[in-house]
Design a protein around this motif. Structure first.
Motif, PDB file in Angstrom:
ATOM      1  N   TRP A 176       3.041  10.225  -9.621  1.00 39.30           N
ATOM      2  CA  TRP A 176       2.305  10.445 -10.860  1.00 39.30           C
ATOM      3  C   TRP A 176       1.578  11.783 -10.827  1.00 39.30           C
ATOM      4  O   TRP A 176       1.622  12.540 -11.793  1.00 39.30           O
ATOM      5  N   ARG A 177       0.927  12.103  -9.700  1.00 37.26           N
ATOM      6  CA  ARG A 177       0.218  13.385  -9.561  1.00 37.26           C
ATOM      7  C   ARG A 177       1.195  14.557  -9.661  1.00 37.26           C
ATOM      8  O   ARG A 177       0.886  15.564 -10.295  1.00 37.26           O
ATOM      9  N   ARG A 178       2.352  14.430  -9.032  1.00 33.63           N
ATOM     10  CA  ARG A 178       3.353  15.499  -9.077  1.00 33.63           C
ATOM     11  C   ARG A 178       3.845  15.710 -10.509  1.00 33.63           C
ATOM     12  O   ARG A 178       3.965  16.837 -10.979  1.00 33.63           O
ATOM     13  N   ARG A 179       4.122  14.605 -11.229  1.00 29.91           N
ATOM     14  CA  ARG A 179       4.567  14.731 -12.619  1.00 29.91           C
ATOM     15  C   ARG A 179       3.499  15.372 -13.495  1.00 29.91           C
ATOM     16  O   ARG A 179       3.801  16.214 -14.333  1.00 29.91           O
ATOM     17  N   ARG A 180       2.236  14.979 -13.305  1.00 37.45           N
ATOM     18  CA  ARG A 180       1.145  15.574 -14.086  1.00 37.45           C
ATOM     19  C   ARG A 180       1.059  17.070 -13.816  1.00 37.45           C
ATOM     20  O   ARG A 180       0.860  17.868 -14.724  1.00 37.45           O
ATOM     21  N   TYR A 181       1.193  17.467 -12.557  1.00 41.79           N
ATOM     22  CA  TYR A 181       1.153  18.879 -12.182  1.00 41.79           C
ATOM     23  C   TYR A 181       2.302  19.642 -12.837  1.00 41.79           C
ATOM     24  O   TYR A 181       2.101  20.698 -13.435  1.00 41.79           O
ATOM     25  N   GLU A 182       3.510  19.091 -12.740  1.00 40.80           N
ATOM     26  CA  GLU A 182       4.680  19.756 -13.311  1.00 40.80           C
ATOM     27  C   GLU A 182       4.598  19.845 -14.832  1.00 40.80           C
ATOM     28  O   GLU A 182       4.979  20.857 -15.416  1.00 40.80           O
ATOM     29  N   LEU A 185       0.829  -1.203   0.000  1.00 41.13           N
ATOM     30  CA  LEU A 185       0.000   0.000   0.000  1.00 41.13           C
ATOM     31  C   LEU A 185       0.863   1.252   0.000  1.00 41.13           C
ATOM     32  O   LEU A 185       0.556   2.232  -0.702  1.00 41.13           O
ATOM     33  N   ALA A 186       1.936   1.248   0.761  1.00 35.57           N
ATOM     34  CA  ALA A 186       2.843   2.406   0.788  1.00 35.57           C
ATOM     35  C   ALA A 186       3.465   2.614  -0.586  1.00 35.57           C
ATOM     36  O   ALA A 186       3.596   3.757  -1.046  1.00 35.57           O
ATOM     37  N   TRP A 187       3.828   1.522  -1.259  1.00 37.55           N
ATOM     38  CA  TRP A 187       4.402   1.615  -2.600  1.00 37.55           C
ATOM     39  C   TRP A 187       3.389   2.224  -3.568  1.00 37.55           C
ATOM     40  O   TRP A 187       3.725   3.085  -4.383  1.00 37.55           O
ATOM     41  N   LEU A 188       2.136   1.790  -3.489  1.00 39.23           N
ATOM     42  CA  LEU A 188       1.099   2.342  -4.356  1.00 39.23           C
ATOM     43  C   LEU A 188       0.852   3.819  -4.087  1.00 39.23           C
ATOM     44  O   LEU A 188       0.700   4.610  -5.024  1.00 39.23           O
ATOM     45  N   VAL A 189       0.820   4.202  -2.832  1.00 46.12           N
ATOM     46  CA  VAL A 189       0.605   5.610  -2.487  1.00 46.12           C
ATOM     47  C   VAL A 189       1.760   6.462  -2.995  1.00 46.12           C
ATOM     48  O   VAL A 189       1.547   7.539  -3.558  1.00 46.12           O
ATOM     49  N   ARG A 190       3.002   5.984  -2.825  1.00 44.17           N
ATOM     50  CA  ARG A 190       4.159   6.745  -3.339  1.00 44.17           C
ATOM     51  C   ARG A 190       4.091   6.888  -4.854  1.00 44.17           C
ATOM     52  O   ARG A 190       4.356   7.953  -5.393  1.00 44.17           O
ATOM     53  N   GLY A 191       3.715   5.811  -5.530  1.00 37.19           N
ATOM     54  CA  GLY A 191       3.595   5.865  -6.981  1.00 37.19           C
ATOM     55  C   GLY A 191       2.512   6.821  -7.436  1.00 37.19           C
ATOM     56  O   GLY A 191       2.693   7.591  -8.384  1.00 37.19           O
ATOM     57  N   TRP A 192       1.378   6.803  -6.749  1.00 37.13           N
ATOM     58  CA  TRP A 192       0.279   7.699  -7.084  1.00 37.13           C
ATOM     59  C   TRP A 192       0.677   9.159  -6.866  1.00 37.13           C
ATOM     60  O   TRP A 192       0.397  10.016  -7.703  1.00 37.13           O
TER      61      TRP A 192
END
Length: 76
Positions: A33-39, A23-30
């Motif tokens: 991904w959100r940070r990259r989309r924002y940038e 779950l921690a791995w999935l949250v970090r990945g999500w």
């Protein structure tokens, strides 16, 4: 005779086990991904003067925006 209680700190159980690590791995990945989309959204919205201020050409920005998500962390 010593009887040990069951251990609940491993496997699919809580307490740092596989499920929590997954779950921690999935949250970090999500979050990444959100940070990259924002940038990428910020990069796409920049005008020529803003790109020049950060030392990026329009061609570099378009190349980065066109790069597939699975190749985002590589150069060349």
């Amino acid at each position: 005779m010593l009887i040990r209680p069951p251990c609940f700190g491993h496997g699919l159980l809580m307490g740092g086990g596989l499920l929590m690590n997954g779950l921690a791995w999935l949250v970090r990945g999500w979050r990444a991904w959100r940070r990259r989309r924002y940038e990428l959204g910020l990069l796409a919205s920049m005008d020529a003067a803003q790109l020049r201020d950060i030392g990026v050409t329009r061609a570099d920005a378009l190349e980065e925006l066109a790069r597939p998500w699975w190749r985002r962390n590589t150069r060349g």
